[in-house]
Design a protein around this motif. Structure first.
Motif, PDB file in Angstrom:
ATOM      1  N   THR A   1     -63.762  67.055 -61.061  1.00 41.31           N
ATOM      2  CA  THR A   1     -62.973  65.827 -60.904  1.00 41.31           C
ATOM      3  C   THR A   1     -62.949  65.000 -62.175  1.00 41.31           C
ATOM      4  O   THR A   1     -62.090  64.140 -62.333  1.00 41.31           O
ATOM      5  N   ASN A   2     -63.875  65.262 -63.090  1.00 43.72           N
ATOM      6  CA  ASN A   2     -63.941  64.491 -64.334  1.00 43.72           C
ATOM      7  C   ASN A   2     -63.793  65.404 -65.551  1.00 43.72           C
ATOM      8  O   ASN A   2     -64.497  65.232 -66.545  1.00 43.72           O
ATOM      9  N   ARG A   3     -62.876  66.348 -65.450  1.00 42.13           N
ATOM     10  CA  ARG A   3     -62.717  67.318 -66.540  1.00 42.13           C
ATOM     11  C   ARG A   3     -62.235  66.649 -67.823  1.00 42.13           C
ATOM     12  O   ARG A   3     -62.378  67.198 -68.918  1.00 42.13           O
ATOM     13  N   TYR A   4     -61.640  65.458 -67.710  1.00 39.28           N
ATOM     14  CA  TYR A   4     -61.141  64.758 -68.884  1.00 39.28           C
ATOM     15  C   TYR A   4     -62.021  63.560 -69.236  1.00 39.28           C
ATOM     16  O   TYR A   4     -61.595  62.658 -69.952  1.00 39.28           O
ATOM     17  N   ALA A   5     -63.238  63.550 -68.721  1.00 39.68           N
ATOM     18  CA  ALA A   5     -64.134  62.406 -68.944  1.00 39.68           C
ATOM     19  C   ALA A   5     -64.373  62.155 -70.433  1.00 39.68           C
ATOM     20  O   ALA A   5     -64.393  61.007 -70.885  1.00 39.68           O
ATOM     21  N   ALA A   6     -64.537  63.203 -71.208  1.00 40.14           N
ATOM     22  CA  ALA A   6     -64.833  63.054 -72.637  1.00 40.14           C
ATOM     23  C   ALA A   6     -63.655  62.411 -73.375  1.00 40.14           C
ATOM     24  O   ALA A   6     -63.833  61.505 -74.198  1.00 40.14           O
ATOM     25  N   THR A   7     -62.456  62.889 -73.076  1.00 40.19           N
ATOM     26  CA  THR A   7     -61.290  62.321 -73.763  1.00 40.19           C
ATOM     27  C   THR A   7     -60.994  60.912 -73.272  1.00 40.19           C
ATOM     28  O   THR A   7     -60.527  60.067 -74.042  1.00 40.19           O
ATOM     29  N   GLU A   8     -61.266  60.641 -72.001  1.00 40.09           N
ATOM     30  CA  GLU A   8     -61.071  59.285 -71.484  1.00 40.09           C
ATOM     31  C   GLU A   8     -62.007  58.300 -72.168  1.00 40.09           C
ATOM     32  O   GLU A   8     -61.651  57.143 -72.408  1.00 40.09           O
ATOM     33  N   LYS A   9     -63.213  58.760 -72.500  1.00 42.38           N
ATOM     34  CA  LYS A   9     -64.159  57.903 -73.208  1.00 42.38           C
ATOM     35  C   LYS A   9     -63.626  57.567 -74.603  1.00 42.38           C
ATOM     36  O   LYS A   9     -63.731  56.428 -75.069  1.00 42.38           O
ATOM     37  N   ILE A  10     -63.065  58.580 -75.275  1.00 47.71           N
ATOM     38  CA  ILE A  10     -62.482  58.340 -76.597  1.00 47.71           C
ATOM     39  C   ILE A  10     -61.349  57.324 -76.487  1.00 47.71           C
ATOM     40  O   ILE A  10     -61.222  56.403 -77.306  1.00 47.71           O
ATOM     41  N   TYR A  11     -60.513  57.478 -75.449  1.00 45.28           N
ATOM     42  CA  TYR A  11     -59.394  56.544 -75.221  1.00 45.28           C
ATOM     43  C   TYR A  11     -59.930  55.121 -75.052  1.00 45.28           C
ATOM     44  O   TYR A  11     -59.444  54.179 -75.687  1.00 45.28           O
ATOM     45  N   LYS A  12     -60.945  54.969 -74.198  1.00 48.27           N
ATOM     46  CA  LYS A  12     -61.505  53.640 -73.936  1.00 48.27           C
ATOM     47  C   LYS A  12     -62.122  53.032 -75.195  1.00 48.27           C
ATOM     48  O   LYS A  12     -61.977  51.835 -75.457  1.00 48.27           O
ATOM     49  N   ASP A  13     -62.805  53.867 -75.983  1.00 48.66           N
ATOM     50  CA  ASP A  13     -63.429  53.369 -77.219  1.00 48.66           C
ATOM     51  C   ASP A  13     -62.363  52.899 -78.218  1.00 48.66           C
ATOM     52  O   ASP A  13     -62.524  51.856 -78.875  1.00 48.66           O
ATOM     53  N   LYS A  14     -61.270  53.680 -78.342  1.00 47.17           N
ATOM     54  CA  LYS A  14     -60.204  53.286 -79.261  1.00 47.17           C
ATOM     55  C   LYS A  14     -59.532  51.997 -78.785  1.00 47.17           C
ATOM     56  O   LYS A  14     -59.234  51.103 -79.584  1.00 47.17           O
ATOM     57  N   ALA A  15     -59.278  51.915 -77.471  1.00 43.41           N
ATOM     58  CA  ALA A  15     -58.652  50.712 -76.914  1.00 43.41           C
ATOM     59  C   ALA A  15     -59.545  49.493 -77.142  1.00 43.41           C
ATOM     60  O   ALA A  15     -59.058  48.399 -77.468  1.00 43.41           O
ATOM     61  N   LYS A  16     -60.854  49.676 -76.980  1.00 43.42           N
ATOM     62  CA  LYS A  16     -61.798  48.586 -77.211  1.00 43.42           C
ATOM     63  C   LYS A  16     -61.761  48.142 -78.674  1.00 43.42           C
ATOM     64  O   LYS A  16     -61.810  46.950 -78.986  1.00 43.42           O
ATOM     65  N   GLY A  17     -61.640  49.130 -79.578  1.00 47.35           N
ATOM     66  CA  GLY A  17     -61.566  48.812 -80.999  1.00 47.35           C
ATOM     67  C   GLY A  17     -60.327  48.000 -81.332  1.00 47.35           C
ATOM     68  O   GLY A  17     -60.386  47.034 -82.094  1.00 47.35           O
ATOM     69  N   PHE A  18     -59.195  48.379 -80.737  1.00 46.13           N
ATOM     70  CA  PHE A  18     -57.957  47.620 -80.956  1.00 46.13           C
ATOM     71  C   PHE A  18     -58.084  46.210 -80.396  1.00 46.13           C
ATOM     72  O   PHE A  18     -57.597  45.243 -80.986  1.00 46.13           O
ATOM     73  N   ALA A  19     -58.731  46.099 -79.222  1.00 45.73           N
ATOM     74  CA  ALA A  19     -58.909  44.785 -78.600  1.00 45.73           C
ATOM     75  C   ALA A  19     -59.741  43.874 -79.499  1.00 45.73           C
ATOM     76  O   ALA A  19     -59.458  42.677 -79.629  1.00 45.73           O
ATOM     77  N   GLU A  20     -60.760  44.439 -80.141  1.00 44.40           N
ATOM     78  CA  GLU A  20     -61.604  43.652 -81.049  1.00 44.40           C
ATOM     79  C   GLU A  20     -60.810  43.189 -82.267  1.00 44.40           C
ATOM     80  O   GLU A  20     -60.971  42.054 -82.743  1.00 44.40           O
ATOM     81  N   ILE A  21     -59.929  44.067 -82.782  1.00 46.74           N
ATOM     82  CA  ILE A  21     -59.101  43.692 -83.929  1.00 46.74           C
ATOM     83  C   ILE A  21     -58.172  42.547 -83.559  1.00 46.74           C
ATOM     84  O   ILE A  21     -58.050  41.548 -84.281  1.00 46.74           O
ATOM     85  N   ILE A  22     -57.527  42.669 -82.398  1.00 47.81           N
ATOM     86  CA  ILE A  22     -56.585  41.639 -81.951  1.00 47.81           C
ATOM     87  C   ILE A  22     -57.303  40.321 -81.666  1.00 47.81           C
ATOM     88  O   ILE A  22     -56.786  39.238 -81.934  1.00 47.81           O
ATOM     89  N   GLY A  23     -58.515  40.437 -81.118  1.00 50.40           N
ATOM     90  CA  GLY A  23     -59.252  39.239 -80.723  1.00 50.40           C
ATOM     91  C   GLY A  23     -59.991  38.545 -81.849  1.00 50.40           C
ATOM     92  O   GLY A  23     -60.541  37.457 -81.651  1.00 50.40           O
ATOM     93  N   THR A  24     -60.031  39.155 -83.033  1.00 47.54           N
ATOM     94  CA  THR A  24     -60.734  38.544 -84.159  1.00 47.54           C
ATOM     95  C   THR A  24     -60.016  37.282 -84.624  1.00 47.54           C
ATOM     96  O   THR A  24     -58.812  37.299 -84.890  1.00 47.54           O
ATOM     97  N   VAL A  25     -60.735  36.173 -84.674  1.00 42.41           N
ATOM     98  CA  VAL A  25     -60.162  34.886 -85.096  1.00 42.41           C
ATOM     99  C   VAL A  25     -61.002  34.301 -86.232  1.00 42.41           C
ATOM    100  O   VAL A  25     -62.198  34.074 -86.054  1.00 42.41           O
ATOM    101  N   PRO A  26     -60.415  34.063 -87.404  1.00 44.30           N
ATOM    102  CA  PRO A  26     -59.028  34.392 -87.742  1.00 44.30           C
ATOM    103  C   PRO A  26     -58.851  35.889 -87.962  1.00 44.30           C
ATOM    104  O   PRO A  26     -59.843  36.603 -88.161  1.00 44.30           O
ATOM    105  N   PRO A  27     -57.609  36.386 -87.922  1.00 40.82           N
ATOM    106  CA  PRO A  27     -57.364  37.823 -88.103  1.00 40.82           C
ATOM    107  C   PRO A  27     -57.965  38.324 -89.401  1.00 40.82           C
ATOM    108  O   PRO A  27     -57.788  37.696 -90.448  1.00 40.82           O
ATOM    109  N   ALA A  28     -58.662  39.427 -89.329  1.00 41.06           N
ATOM    110  CA  ALA A  28     -59.335  39.968 -90.516  1.00 41.06           C
ATOM    111  C   ALA A  28     -58.335  40.576 -91.492  1.00 41.06           C
ATOM    112  O   ALA A  28     -57.388  41.241 -91.098  1.00 41.06           O
ATOM    113  N   GLY A  29     -58.571  40.320 -92.777  1.00 39.34           N
ATOM    114  CA  GLY A  29     -57.782  40.972 -93.816  1.00 39.34           C
ATOM    115  C   GLY A  29     -56.336  40.559 -93.883  1.00 39.34           C
ATOM    116  O   GLY A  29     -55.494  41.321 -94.369  1.00 39.34           O
ATOM    117  N   GLN A  30     -55.995  39.368 -93.416  1.00 42.99           N
ATOM    118  CA  GLN A  30     -54.599  38.944 -93.440  1.00 42.99           C
ATOM    119  C   GLN A  30     -54.366  37.762 -94.391  1.00 42.99           C
ATOM    120  O   GLN A  30     -53.574  36.874 -94.130  1.00 42.99           O
TER     121      GLN A  30
END
Length: 278
Positions: free
Chosen positions: A26-55
């Motif tokens: 039932t969790n044959r894609y668990a490993a790839t789903e974890k990668i997806y969640k980690d990448k999404a979390k990374g994007f969320a941190e970039i968006i949530g950084t105040v002030p925006p980093a490197g801009q």
């Protein structure tokens, strides 16, 4: 008593093995789903950084810039839907391809021949499905569109009713959710003339009848004498930098029975009729 304990232990071991196998299944894609969640979390941190980093716009005088967050903003809203055929032999192969970092491709949705819909990228995120493309003035369709891959080898596969019915249901949801204009339901070939030819032999009229894209009328009127076919193609959205390729892409979508790179008199009638709808 010893036999009884051994029997119980064997039962527990067997049960644990069964549960483990079931969990893996039932969790044959668990490993790839974890990668997806980690990448999404990374994007969320970039968006949530105040002030925006490197801009910083002025690195020599950083104090000449101030961050004051506005309350009026939102996230990406897709404005197009781009339909593809996978060019592969199964849904499983396409999913495997979209797990490959080497391939680097993805789509928001993949629809199997049996009508199964697999959602692979959040609609608000940018999937890698369009590649080098252009439609109208938009030169980054990956950033402005939702990509839908249909499980079809692009050669001999038909378009099963189950698959098209699922696609239509999905398009109803997408159009309503994101207020996508009727004209903005297009194919991969439309946005990448000469580079892509998918989806081939696709039932575009069936989609247009439901409000997803345009189709030409049964009765066609002659265009005016000064009708400019190249300008008409460009007005619809085609990139005419390579005009023969643009003509081919137009015919893959609307003519299908003849996809040569020149316009016949009938093709011109069709083009004029469609031009008046945009």
């Amino acid at each position: 008593m010893l036999f009884s304990n051994l029997y119980k232990t064997s039962l527990l071991t067997a049960f644990s093995l069964i549960m483990l196998l079931a969990s893996c299944k039932t969790n044959r894609y668990a490993a790839t789903e974890k990668i997806y969640k980690d990448k999404a979390k990374g994007f969320a941190e970039i968006i949530g950084t105040v002030p925006p980093a490197g801009q910083l716009y002025d690195s020599l005088n950083p104090t000449n810039q101030q961050w004051i967050g506005s309350v009026n903003f939102g996230i990406r809203k897709p404005n197009f839907v781009v339909i593809h055929h996978t060019g592969q032999d199964s849904l499983a192969k396409t999913i495997k391809t979209f797990f490959s970092t080497k391939a680097g491709t993805s789509a928001h949705y993949v629809i199997g021949r049996d009508g199964k819909v697999v959602h692979m990228v959040n609609d608000y995120l940018r999937a890698n499905h369009a590649g080098v493309s252009k439609w109208g003035k938009d030169t980054d369709l990956n950033s402005s569109s939702i990509g839908i891959e249909l499980d079809n080898n692009g050669l001999t596969d038909p378009w099963p009713d189950a698959q098209i019915n699922s696609l239509l249901k999905l398009l109803v949801t997408l159009k309503k959710t994101y207020n996508i204009p009727t004209a903005n339901f297009i194919g991969h070939a439309d946005i990448a003339p000469g580079r892509k030819n998918d989806p081939k032999n696709f039932p575009w009229k069936r989609l247009a009848d439901k409000g997803f894209g345009f189709w030409y009328d049964e009765v066609l009127k002659n265009p005016p004498a000064d009708f400019d076919t190249e300008k008409a193609l460009k007005y619809i959205g085609y990139n005419t930098a390579n005009l023969p390729a643009a003509i081919e892409a137009f015919k893959i979508h609307f003519i299908q029975s003849d996809i040569t790179k020149t316009l016949t008199p009938v093709d011109v009638l069709v083009l004029y009729n469609l031009y008046t709808k945009y």
